[in-house]
Motif scaffolding. Structure first.
Motif, mmCIF file in Angstrom:
data_model
loop_
_atom_site.group_PDB
_atom_site.id
_atom_site.type_symbol
_atom_site.label_atom_id
_atom_site.label_comp_id
_atom_site.label_asym_id
_atom_site.label_seq_id
_atom_site.Cartn_x
_atom_site.Cartn_y
_atom_site.Cartn_z
ATOM 1 N N ASP A 1 0.650 -1.145 0.026
ATOM 2 C CA ASP A 1 -0.040 -0.173 -0.044
ATOM 3 C C ASP A 1 0.858 1.250 0.071
ATOM 4 O OD1 ASP A 1 -1.771 2.381 1.336
ATOM 5 O OD2 ASP A 1 -3.327 0.697 0.907
ATOM 6 N N GLN B 1 2.018 2.543 3.532
ATOM 7 C CA GLN B 1 3.084 1.588 4.223
ATOM 8 C C GLN B 1 4.047 2.644 4.634
ATOM 9 O OE1 GLN B 1 2.123 -1.574 5.363
ATOM 10 N NE2 GLN B 1 3.901 -0.957 6.655
ATOM 11 N N ILE C 1 -5.094 0.707 5.978
ATOM 12 C CA ILE C 1 -4.368 -0.027 4.929
ATOM 13 C C ILE C 1 -4.665 -1.621 5.172
ATOM 14 C CG2 ILE C 1 -2.814 1.786 4.160
ATOM 15 C CD1 ILE C 1 -0.601 0.310 5.579
#
Length: 144
Positions: free
Chosen positions: A33, A36, A81
């Motif tokens: 993602d 991240q 996420i």
């Protein structure tokens, strides 16, 4: 079996083979993602503040709220996420203690990462990444 039925069956089997149903190759892992790196930085910054507060107890009252902000950011990013937060120990994790100057530099670098993520983020994530960028900029000022 008529010729048309045989050809139809053969076409169906070849279509199934072409769609990957019979492939043995594993699916490639999904790309990480885009948020991240912000999550990783938030966790690292919280740990850095914890280490600095343990190394310099007189600064704990000043640094603990900043570490708590990063933990809150990490929790929200992980929720957005769908990632798991690393488990944290009640005491500061091992590693070097950071000075106020190095914490400020880390905040400035992390603020740039968050600002870049905000510019690239879809509307649903822009408010979160923007608020994280603003908090990181404010943290750097607190550490002057």
């Amino acid at each position: 079996m008529k010729r048309r039925q045989l050809l139809g069956t053969a076409a169906g089997v070849s279509a199934l083979a072409g769609c990957g149903l019979f492939d043995d190759d594993p699916e490639p892992p999904p790309a990480p993602d885009a948020l991240q790196p912000l999550l990783d930085e938030a966790v690292a910054l919280a740990a850095a503040y914890d280490r600095a507060a343990v190394a310099e107890p007189r600064l704990a009252a000043r640094l603990t709220p900043l570490a708590d902000d990063h933990r809150a950011h990490a929790a929200e990013l992980a929720k957005v996420i769908g990632a798991a937060l690393p488990s944290t120990a009640p005491s500061a994790p091992p590693g070097p203690a950071y000075s106020l100057k190095s914490l400020r530099k880390a905040e400035q670098v992390a603020q740039k990462t968050a600002a870049a993520a905000c510019r690239k983020a879809p509307a649903a994530r822009a408010a979160l990444t923007g608020s994280i960028a603003a908090a990181r900029a404010a943290h750097a000022e607190v550490l002057r």
